[in-house]
Design a protein around this motif. Sequence first.
Motif, mmCIF file in Angstrom:
data_model
loop_
_atom_site.group_PDB
_atom_site.id
_atom_site.type_symbol
_atom_site.label_atom_id
_atom_site.label_comp_id
_atom_site.label_asym_id
_atom_site.label_seq_id
_atom_site.Cartn_x
_atom_site.Cartn_y
_atom_site.Cartn_z
ATOM 1 N N LEU A 30 -13.785 17.284 4.492
ATOM 2 C CA LEU A 30 -14.429 17.825 5.500
ATOM 3 C C LEU A 30 -15.099 19.331 5.042
ATOM 4 C CD1 LEU A 30 -12.380 17.314 8.638
ATOM 5 C CD2 LEU A 30 -14.515 15.958 8.065
ATOM 6 N N LYS A 31 -16.365 19.567 5.253
ATOM 7 C CA LYS A 31 -17.107 21.068 4.835
ATOM 8 C C LYS A 31 -16.631 21.790 5.783
ATOM 9 C CE LYS A 31 -20.359 18.640 2.052
ATOM 10 N NZ LYS A 31 -21.532 18.234 1.628
ATOM 11 N N LEU A 32 -15.853 23.032 5.577
ATOM 12 C CA LEU A 32 -15.455 23.984 6.533
ATOM 13 C C LEU A 32 -16.332 25.102 6.665
ATOM 14 C CD1 LEU A 32 -11.671 23.644 5.983
ATOM 15 C CD2 LEU A 32 -13.064 22.419 7.835
ATOM 16 N N LYS A 33 -16.747 25.706 7.741
ATOM 17 C CA LYS A 33 -17.367 27.056 7.727
ATOM 18 C C LYS A 33 -16.715 27.909 8.570
ATOM 19 C CE LYS A 33 -21.752 29.015 8.922
ATOM 20 N NZ LYS A 33 -23.290 28.709 9.632
ATOM 21 N N ARG A 34 -16.326 28.997 8.074
ATOM 22 C CA ARG A 34 -15.571 30.088 8.792
ATOM 23 C C ARG A 34 -16.329 30.739 9.699
ATOM 24 N NH1 ARG A 34 -10.776 33.715 6.555
ATOM 25 N NH2 ARG A 34 -10.455 34.546 8.669
ATOM 26 N N SER A 35 -15.663 30.866 11.074
ATOM 27 C CA SER A 35 -16.340 31.735 11.998
ATOM 28 C C SER A 35 -15.270 32.481 12.787
ATOM 29 C CB SER A 35 -17.041 30.771 13.175
ATOM 30 O OG SER A 35 -17.522 31.594 14.302
ATOM 31 N N ARG A 37 -11.467 33.647 13.342
ATOM 32 C CA ARG A 37 -10.354 33.327 12.793
ATOM 33 C C ARG A 37 -10.284 31.516 12.728
ATOM 34 N NH1 ARG A 37 -5.562 32.464 16.241
ATOM 35 N NH2 ARG A 37 -6.436 31.759 18.295
ATOM 36 N N SER A 38 -11.423 31.107 13.109
ATOM 37 C CA SER A 38 -11.533 29.555 13.041
ATOM 38 C C SER A 38 -12.239 29.218 11.975
ATOM 39 C CB SER A 38 -11.842 29.074 14.429
ATOM 40 O OG SER A 38 -11.126 29.466 15.565
ATOM 41 N N TYR A 39 -12.330 27.787 11.731
ATOM 42 C CA TYR A 39 -13.141 27.152 10.898
ATOM 43 C C TYR A 39 -13.812 26.145 11.747
ATOM 44 C CZ TYR A 39 -11.107 29.516 7.124
ATOM 45 O OH TYR A 39 -10.864 30.629 6.202
ATOM 46 N N PHE A 40 -15.204 25.723 11.389
ATOM 47 C CA PHE A 40 -15.853 24.651 12.093
ATOM 48 C C PHE A 40 -16.194 23.553 11.197
ATOM 49 C CE2 PHE A 40 -15.830 27.941 15.262
ATOM 50 C CZ PHE A 40 -15.683 27.310 16.453
ATOM 51 N N THR A 41 -16.373 22.496 11.644
ATOM 52 C CA THR A 41 -16.906 21.350 10.824
ATOM 53 C C THR A 41 -17.390 20.060 11.809
ATOM 54 O OG1 THR A 41 -16.003 19.688 8.976
ATOM 55 C CG2 THR A 41 -14.680 20.023 10.753
ATOM 56 N N THR A 50 -24.231 18.802 14.921
ATOM 57 C CA THR A 50 -23.605 20.163 15.165
ATOM 58 C C THR A 50 -22.147 20.092 15.217
ATOM 59 O OG1 THR A 50 -25.763 20.657 16.649
ATOM 60 C CG2 THR A 50 -23.879 21.991 16.554
ATOM 61 N N PRO A 51 -21.675 21.051 14.297
ATOM 62 C CA PRO A 51 -20.088 21.155 14.269
ATOM 63 C C PRO A 51 -19.579 21.381 15.544
ATOM 64 C CG PRO A 51 -21.132 22.475 12.383
ATOM 65 C CD PRO A 51 -22.161 22.005 13.227
ATOM 66 N N SER A 52 -18.889 20.594 16.036
ATOM 67 C CA SER A 52 -18.064 20.818 17.325
ATOM 68 C C SER A 52 -16.499 20.779 17.212
ATOM 69 C CB SER A 52 -18.396 19.436 18.301
ATOM 70 O OG SER A 52 -17.822 18.250 17.842
ATOM 71 N N CYS A 53 -15.899 20.524 15.943
ATOM 72 C CA CYS A 53 -14.408 20.695 15.649
ATOM 73 C C CYS A 53 -14.111 21.916 15.416
ATOM 74 C CB CYS A 53 -14.301 19.539 14.734
ATOM 75 S SG CYS A 53 -12.321 19.099 14.476
ATOM 76 N N SER A 54 -13.267 22.319 16.027
ATOM 77 C CA SER A 54 -12.581 23.755 15.475
ATOM 78 C C SER A 54 -11.270 23.654 14.859
ATOM 79 C CB SER A 54 -12.502 24.640 16.697
ATOM 80 O OG SER A 54 -11.814 25.831 16.417
ATOM 81 N N LEU A 55 -11.021 24.250 13.767
ATOM 82 C CA LEU A 55 -9.798 24.236 12.918
ATOM 83 C C LEU A 55 -9.351 25.639 13.063
ATOM 84 C CD1 LEU A 55 -11.676 22.198 10.808
ATOM 85 C CD2 LEU A 55 -9.447 21.596 10.884
ATOM 86 N N VAL A 56 -7.987 25.885 13.626
ATOM 87 C CA VAL A 56 -7.412 27.190 13.746
ATOM 88 C C VAL A 56 -6.057 27.193 12.850
ATOM 89 C CG1 VAL A 56 -6.616 29.021 15.181
ATOM 90 C CG2 VAL A 56 -8.189 27.376 16.162
ATOM 91 N N PRO A 57 -6.102 27.869 11.427
ATOM 92 C CA PRO A 57 -5.182 27.865 10.543
ATOM 93 C C PRO A 57 -3.999 28.704 11.122
ATOM 94 C CG PRO A 57 -6.964 29.176 9.521
ATOM 95 C CD PRO A 57 -7.535 28.723 10.942
ATOM 96 N N ASP A 58 -4.110 29.688 12.045
ATOM 97 C CA ASP A 58 -3.017 30.433 12.702
ATOM 98 C C ASP A 58 -1.882 29.629 13.314
ATOM 99 O OD1 ASP A 58 -4.243 32.549 11.588
ATOM 100 O OD2 ASP A 58 -4.836 33.373 13.589
ATOM 101 N N ARG A 63 -9.392 21.599 17.522
ATOM 102 C CA ARG A 63 -9.953 21.030 19.138
ATOM 103 C C ARG A 63 -11.415 20.512 18.528
ATOM 104 N NH1 ARG A 63 -9.498 23.210 24.510
ATOM 105 N NH2 ARG A 63 -11.233 22.032 25.600
ATOM 106 N N ASP A 64 -11.594 19.416 19.287
ATOM 107 C CA ASP A 64 -13.196 18.957 19.115
ATOM 108 C C ASP A 64 -13.485 19.107 20.672
ATOM 109 O OD1 ASP A 64 -15.445 17.591 19.119
ATOM 110 O OD2 ASP A 64 -14.516 15.676 18.275
ATOM 111 N N PHE A 65 -14.565 19.946 20.381
ATOM 112 C CA PHE A 65 -15.084 20.347 21.901
ATOM 113 C C PHE A 65 -16.018 19.549 22.484
ATOM 114 C CE2 PHE A 65 -14.035 24.450 19.868
ATOM 115 C CZ PHE A 65 -13.519 25.132 20.828
ATOM 116 N N SER A 66 -16.525 18.431 21.809
ATOM 117 C CA SER A 66 -17.246 17.348 22.515
ATOM 118 C C SER A 66 -16.496 16.275 23.049
ATOM 119 C CB SER A 66 -18.333 16.813 21.264
ATOM 120 O OG SER A 66 -17.487 16.179 20.184
ATOM 121 N N THR A 67 -15.252 16.189 22.550
ATOM 122 C CA THR A 67 -14.395 15.144 23.114
ATOM 123 C C THR A 67 -13.185 15.715 23.712
ATOM 124 O OG1 THR A 67 -13.086 14.752 21.056
ATOM 125 C CG2 THR A 67 -15.060 13.341 21.264
#
Length: 77
Positions: A30-35, A37-41, A50-58, A63-67
């Motif tokens: 997965l290609k991650l883009k930082r925004s 404290r989260s990363y989106f893919t 459009t990236p809807s999946c948010s990854l929170v390393p903390d 979380r997938d916002f579309s589902t």
Amino acid sequence: MNKINLPLDYSIQEIKKNLSILDVAEEFGLKLKRSGRSYFTLCPVHGEKTPSCSLVPDTDSTRDFSTALVVGLAEIK
């Protein structure tokens, strides 16, 4: 190529301690883009433009916002 190098005798708890959600996402290509404290893919479950999946390393969660799917490494049993 497998970038996650853990001994085969690791317990689930040891794996959770030594991996981050970002390691797992990158292992799946997965290609991650930082925004902030989260990363989106893009969500790996369904096709989207459009990236809807948010990854929170903390919190090692995603979380997938579309589902509305929320998953964390801590939930792996």
